[in-house]
Write a protein that holds these residues in place. Structure first.
Motif, PDB file in Angstrom:
ATOM      1  N   ARG A 457       0.835  -1.206   0.000  1.00  0.00           N
ATOM      2  CA  ARG A 457       0.000   0.000   0.000  1.00  0.00           C
ATOM      3  C   ARG A 457       0.865   1.250   0.000  1.00  0.00           C
ATOM      4  NH1 ARG A 457      -5.551  -0.965   3.210  1.00  0.00           N
ATOM      5  NH2 ARG A 457      -5.730  -3.190   2.817  1.00  0.00           N
ATOM      6  N   LEU A 458       1.927   1.187   0.797  1.00  0.00           N
ATOM      7  CA  LEU A 458       2.831   2.336   0.845  1.00  0.00           C
ATOM      8  C   LEU A 458       3.424   2.581  -0.543  1.00  0.00           C
ATOM      9  CD1 LEU A 458       4.591   4.475   2.170  1.00  0.00           C
ATOM     10  CD2 LEU A 458       6.165   2.680   2.890  1.00  0.00           C
ATOM     11  N   ARG A 459       3.890   1.514  -1.147  1.00  0.00           N
ATOM     12  CA  ARG A 459       4.501   1.640  -2.468  1.00  0.00           C
ATOM     13  C   ARG A 459       3.492   2.184  -3.479  1.00  0.00           C
ATOM     14  NH1 ARG A 459       5.399  -2.995  -5.787  1.00  0.00           N
ATOM     15  NH2 ARG A 459       6.421  -2.383  -7.732  1.00  0.00           N
ATOM     16  N   GLN A 460       2.252   1.691  -3.415  1.00  0.00           N
ATOM     17  CA  GLN A 460       1.267   2.135  -4.401  1.00  0.00           C
ATOM     18  C   GLN A 460       0.775   3.558  -4.167  1.00  0.00           C
ATOM     19  OE1 GLN A 460      -1.449  -1.438  -4.857  1.00  0.00           O
ATOM     20  NE2 GLN A 460      -0.879  -0.955  -6.967  1.00  0.00           N
ATOM     21  N   PHE A 462       2.779   5.885  -3.580  1.00  0.00           N
ATOM     22  CA  PHE A 462       3.768   6.650  -4.339  1.00  0.00           C
ATOM     23  C   PHE A 462       3.659   6.364  -5.837  1.00  0.00           C
ATOM     24  CE2 PHE A 462       5.852   7.136  -0.235  1.00  0.00           C
ATOM     25  CZ  PHE A 462       6.503   8.344  -0.338  1.00  0.00           C
TER      26      PHE A 462
END
Lengths: 495, 321, 394
Positions: A457-460, A462
């Protein structure tokens, strides 16, 4: 020049020279012909880093000179539905810069300036391609340095340090890269520029700076970094303690910490490491030692002397046969030279090595080192231990010759068991090399599906379309990219 | 409700599977998968980040120190534990954390608010103290971020995202914190008229330098011999005498270190009182800092983070960092 | 294509990248293809993975200065210079590099009379302003006539070489004066040993370099009446490195014995400094430029500092870790743009040192730096100058 390039561009797509690859043509139009390489040699070299992983094939390699050019590359790649992989000096060991699939590679080495040294705030704004050690040299006149000092610091870049949240021997007392970066200017996958963090004490919002550091190129590309500068300690004492065996050296580590000291660094090298280091670096390590500890304490004169005395006493009480305190800067440099050159020196033993990186609680060091030795023996692989003992960061080096049939598989099997032993001891997959390709498929040994879901989720947040360095860090199905499809490159590289 | 898969806890042997702590499981059950919910610690810093939705159900994290290993310099603690209680446990082994101590302030609260101690210059910021967190997410699951070791780069650094997030990403139930040795000596001294920037440039032991526009306070910290030597050097910059630290005005401004060192009452309307943390940039003032503008790009990223982690906005509604 | 490289040597590179900051072409370009690690990877791709020798692969090899700065930085001891010379030799055989005119020019180095005639011709053209000297890396004023060198004894041989003897004979004279001041008789080798063969070796012309090496050894056999044990002193770092490498190049016991008696002149002089008379140091702030073939190949740059120290006011060490100046034998002529960019970094380092005079123990470096307008001297020229003014005795 244009002729050469369009020919190279033709090769990229496997077309004839009259029809250049439109992606390359767009990149050339944006950056100029000198800043785009699409020939097979450049792509071959951009397909690998210092790791043993090289599964994909780089597409065109770009050398942007400015934030605007990075933005242009990102937008062009997005328009052509191509992924982007950022690259610094390529000294990473987990395959973080080795592309999967056939993405556009952005080599940041050309953006290597110190933009501003701000002494009032004790920060410097630098470009990501600046070499770590060069940064410390550039601010040395002010009595300052950049604290993270990975073993590759003479070659690795600040951008790479940010991507991997790099450590180094002196992170024991000073903390890793995240503790030394105030702000990062980032180009996101859609080409937008955003500054994360700031020079102020408590920037508002979520700590996106902290989330970005260590994201291994999956969240965007750093184009400028505000690094914190640390005052050089007035007194430094470096000691070398020699032990009959690794267990007593490991016991010293716990005893020093329990005594209430946080030395600047504690490095452990086992007998084979000492032998190979002495062979190449002649650092003056006792060749007959079963293990040595390189311990550094710093601070003001009085405190450094107190700590050095305590360390000597604790080392002796834990069975050190000898403890040498470096008499001068030259001796100190020599002791460190041995440590810093250890990994490359291993090549004197075998042509290939796999440098592992896990973390275990300090109290488990002795037991895990022993288990690592047993695992290596069982697989018939040479193992050498050189590591940051102070923070429990193991670096077993598995030395081997990949030309021997079945050897690579044996090394991989031993590596996997080392991970399992470390995790079972309450440890972590990686202390400083990152996950990259190397440990991606081991992530579920350390994290639950829910944990991995949150990382994705963190990556997405960004990079919603997962265009940045796809296929790294997060295993399927927690990664939005189809990793299996990334392994095949489009067309033969040397065509 | 789905709990996280059992996994080895630190100290557990190979193959041992330590399930999620019972208190944490109960906390997760209480949070549940739906309905607005607000987590509350000691309630010491509710002046920050908005008033919160009064309709939201209030929950509190469990308390208690789970595991303290002095030789590891780490402590595993439930988020509802007060920092004061935690530090009392740690002090027995001569250690402490970088978390600020406030009356009734909890570990979870300190992490969620993310404000560092006035001794941040020496202790480091709160965000660097959190090594591993177990939190309850918007779906009521227990999620683990970070690793049980002092060093770790395994995957994305969700711990950083949690610190200072005011409970809007997940509700912290348990934390593994880095500890630090308590120094041999800590001594506050004060000198009227000293130049704060020179003190910062000179002192090698200052764990805190405070300045109210006229006087400078220094918390000299370290080995007695170093503190003595340092104070001896500082004598050249002012008449430093032992003193209590100043009382800090209630509002917190965030500035760059350079601008905190040149702060002046004109920024507070001409007659305001302030105490600046030199070398850090926090300024404690008697009135609130004017709202700061976030760049559109950063604002958009913040929104996306919140939307990804808490799509229904049920965690601590009404509050945003 | 088989490059004929030793497989063990080739795989000894573990791709750690520690060489990168020590490679002048990588430092100016930031490109992997212009780094030691990249060049080795491409050698491996060509020799072991069947990659074709594309134009870019050839360029990658051609752009190497062969300074061997990577070798001193390499923790794995990769013999990069050897790999590069082997690769170039294979590319020459395959007709991919080193044109016929270049081969002719290099062959002329071994023919003193031809070289003298060519040099005089160049000198004449230069005076007629018919050639762009700076761009070609030529000395500002090629001498048309040269002072004679005469033997003064046979305690040591002074290797005089080819281009250096043609263009920089005053350096040889100064060196000879200093050696004589230290009490040793000198026999200049002159036409007995026309060229060390370093430049052909760098260009990949292995046969030519071997025949030049054999000729040097034969020419020096018994020269000056010595029984093959007289030290051979060299005042050009590049030549010294080549002579010291004959043992490996020719692989014979005789060649190894020959190489063992070769010394850089500073190496020989440093332990004999007490034989020189005391002087008043020259009023000059000197920065030492370490020639790569002295520092990275011979690993004998420290004696230069030791020798200079008593004779000049101050000796500065540059802060660039011995990064190449870009001269690289014929490199400054073949790759002028890269050579200039590399030199710019050296000039910046020299500027930071605050020195007014540059001491360089290699003719190629001297010419290259002098072409940028610097006052460059051979270290022993400075010593000889200082020796001309006897110190006031106490």
């Amino acid at each position: 020049m244009t002729g050469l390039l369009s020919r190279a561009a033709g090769r990229v797509a496997g077309r004839r020279r009259s029809r250049p690859d439109p992606l390359v043509a767009d990149l050339v139009a944006a950056l100029g012909p000198d800043r785009v390489q699409a020939d097979a040699a450049a792509r071959y070299l951009a397909s690998r880093d210092a790791s043993i992983f090289s599964e994909g094939t780089a597409g065109p390699v770009c050398f942007p000179a400015s934030t605007e050019q990075v933005q242009a590359c990102m937008r062009i790649a997005a328009r052509h539905h191509r992924a982007v992989v950022p690259r610094g000096a390529g000294t990473g060991l987990s395959g973080g810069a080795a592309p999967l699939g056939s993405p556009v590679v952005l080599s940041m080495t050309g953006m290597n300036s110190v933009l501003e040294v701000d002494l009032d705030n004790r920060v410097a704004w630098v470009q990501p391609g600046l070499v770590n050690l060069e940064l410390s040299r550039r601010v040395a006149a002010h009595g300052l340095h950049f604290a993270p000092d990975p073993s590759s610091q003479q070659a690795c870049t600040i951008g790479g340090n940010v991507a991997n949240n790099s450590g180094g021997p002196h992170c024991l007392a000073y903390g890793v890269t995240s503790a030394h970066v105030a702000a990062v200017e980032v180009v996101l996958s859609d080409g937008e520029v955003v500054v994360l963090g700031g020079l102020e004490a408590e920037p508002g919002g979520y700590d996106l700076r902290g989330a970005f550091i260590g994201s291994e190129g999956l969240c965007g590309i750093a184009t400028a970094v505000a690094v914190r500068l640390t005052p050089n300690p007035p007194a430094v004492k470096t000691m070398l303690a020699a032990y009959p065996d690794a267990a007593s050296a490991a016991a010293t580590v716990g005893a020093v910490i329990a005594d209430g000291m946080v030395p600047a660094a504690i490095e452990l090298m086992d007998a084979r490491a000492v032998a190979v280091i002495e062979e190449f670096a002649r650092a003056g390590y006792p060749r007959d030692a079963g293990a040595v500890l390189l311990i550094e304490v710093d601070g003001m004169d009085g405190g450094a002397a107190i700590q050095a005395d305590r360390v000597v006493a604790i080392a002796s009480a834990n069975g050190a046969a000898s403890v040498r305190v470096a008499a001068d800067e030259a001796e100190r440099a020599r002791l460190w030279k041995g440590r810093k050159n250890a990994f490359g020196a291993v090549a004197n033993l075998e042509p290939d090595y796999y440098l592992h990186d896990t973390v275990v609680p300090r109290s488990k060091l002795a037991e895990v080192i022993e288990a690592v030795g047993e695992i290596a023996d069982r697989h018939g692989v040479s193992v050498i231990n050189v590591f940051h003992a102070g923070d429990g960061n193991l670096h077993p080096i598995l030395a081997y010759d990949s030309r021997i049939e079945g050897m690579t598989e044996r090394v991989a099997a031993a590596g996997e068991e080392i991970i399992e032993v470390s995790l079972a001891a309450g440890g972590a997959l990686s202390g400083e090399h990152g996950i990259g390709v190397e440990k991606r498929d081991h992530m579920d040994k350390m994290f639950s599906p829910a944990d991995l879901d949150h990382q994705n989720r963190l990556r997405q947040a960004f990079d919603p379309h997962c265009r940045m360095n796809p296929g790294k860090v997060l295993p399927s199905p927690h990664s939005c990219a189809d990793i299996a499809s990334l392994k095949a490159a489009d067309g033969a590289l040397w065509g | 409700m789905e709990l996280t898969a059992p996994r080895a806890a630190p100290g557990a042997g190979p193959g041992a599977a330590a399930a999620v702590d019972e208190a944490l499981a109960e906390f997760a059950a209480e949070v549940g998968p739906s309905g607005p919910v607000c987590v509350r610690g000691g309630g010491t810093r509710w002046c920050q980040g908005g008033p919160g939705d009064p309709e939201a159900r209030v929950v509190a994290a469990p308390a208690g120190v789970i595991d303290f290993e002095p030789a590891e310099m780490t402590v595993r603690v439930r988020a509802g534990t007060t920092v004061a209680d935690l530090h009392q446990t740690l002090a027995a082994a001569g250690q402490r954390t970088a978390l600020p101590v406030r009356p009734s302030g909890t570990v979870g609260g300190a992490l969620a608010v993310g404000e560092s101690s006035p001794a941040r210059l020496g202790l480091g910021p709160v965000r660097d103290a959190l090594l591993q967190a177990r939190y309850v997410d918007a779906e009521g699951r227990v999620v683990t971020a970070g690793a049980p070791t002092v060093k770790n780069v395994s995957g994305f650094d969700l711990c950083k995202l949690l610190v200072g997030s005011l409970g809007t990403i997940g509700l912290i139930g348990e934390a593994l914190l880095r500890t630090r040795p308590i120094p041999q000596t800590e001594r506050w001294v004060r000198a009227a008229g000293a130049d704060p920037k020179s003190v910062l440039g000179q002192s090698r032991t200052a764990a805190s330098i405070l300045w109210d526009g006229s006087a400078v306070w220094v918390l000299a910290s370290g080995y007695e011999v170093d503190v003595e030597a340092d104070l001896g050097e500082l004598a050249g910059l002012g008449d430093f005498e032992p003193a209590d630290p100043p009382e800090l005005p209630p509002h917190r401004w965030s500035c760059s270190p350079a601008s905190a060192a040149s702060f002046g009452p004109e920024r507070l309307g001409g007659d305001g009182r302030f105490v600046a943390e030199i070398g850090v940039g926090v300024v404690h003032a008697d009135r609130p800092q004017p709202p700061r503008q976030m760049s559109p790009g950063a604002a958009r990223l913040n929104d996306q983070i919140k939307a990804r982690f808490d799509p229904t906005g049920r965690l601590n509604p009404g509050r945003r960092p | 294509m088989d490059l004929g490289l030793d497989s063990d040597e080739l795989v000894s590179c573990v791709a750690c990248g520690l060489c990168l900051p020590h490679c002048p072409t990588y430092v100016i370009s930031g490109r992997d293809a212009e780094s030691p690690r990249g060049r080795i990877a491409l050698m491996h791709a060509v020799q072991a993975e069947g990659a074709p020798v594309t134009d870019e692969v050839v360029r990658s090899m051609q752009t190497c200065v062969q300074c061997r700065g990577c070798e001193t930085a390499c923790p794995s001891g990769v013999p990069f210079g050897h790999l590069m010379e082997g690769t170039r030799a294979a590319l020459v055989s395959a007709g991919r590099i080193t044109g016929r005119w270049q081969r002719l020019g290099l062959a002329a180095l071994g023919r003193p009379r031809l070289l003298r005639a060519a040099s005089a011709g160049l000198g004449l053209l230069q005076r007629l302003r018919m050639i762009p000297s700076a761009r070609l890396g030529l000395p500002e004023r090629i001498p048309l006539r040269r002072p004679r060198l005469r033997a003064s004894g046979a305690d040591v041989l002074l290797f005089t070489g080819c281009v250096m003897d043609a263009w920089q004979r005053p350096v040889h004279r100064a060196v000879q004066r200093v050696i004589e001041a230290a009490g040793a008789g000198v026999t200049p080798t002159g036409a007995a040993a026309p060229c060390c063969g370093a430049l052909p070796a760098h260009a990949g012309l292995e046969r030519l370099s071997k025949s030049m090496a054999e000729r040097v050894m034969a020419g020096l056999e018994g020269l000056g009446g010595g029984a093959g044990e007289v030290p051979v002193l060299v005042d050009s770092a590049g030549c010294g490195a080549a002579l010291k490498d004959y043992g490996r190049l020719l692989g014979t016991e005789e060649a190894r014995r020959f190489s063992a008696r070769v010394f850089d002149v500073h190496e020989w002089l440093a332990p004999r400094l007490d034989r020189l008379p005391p002087v008043r140091p020259l009023e000059a702030a000197v920065a030492v430029q370490d020639p790569c073939h002295l520092r990275h190949v011979q690993r004998a740059h420290e004696p230069v500092y030791e020798v200079l120290e008593p004779f000049v006011e101050s000796v500065a060490t540059l802060d660039d870790d011995g990064l190449c100046c870009g001269a690289g034998g014929a490199y400054s002529v073949l790759e002028p743009e890269r050579a200039r960019m590399i030199r710019d970094r050296k000039l910046a380092a020299l500027e930071r040192s605050g020195a007014t005079v540059v001491a360089s123990a290699n003719p190629g470096c001297s010419l290259h730096l002098a072409a940028a307008g610097l006052d460059v001297r051979h270290p022993l020229e400075l010593v000889a100058q200082a020796l001309e003014v006897p110190a006031l005795r106490a």
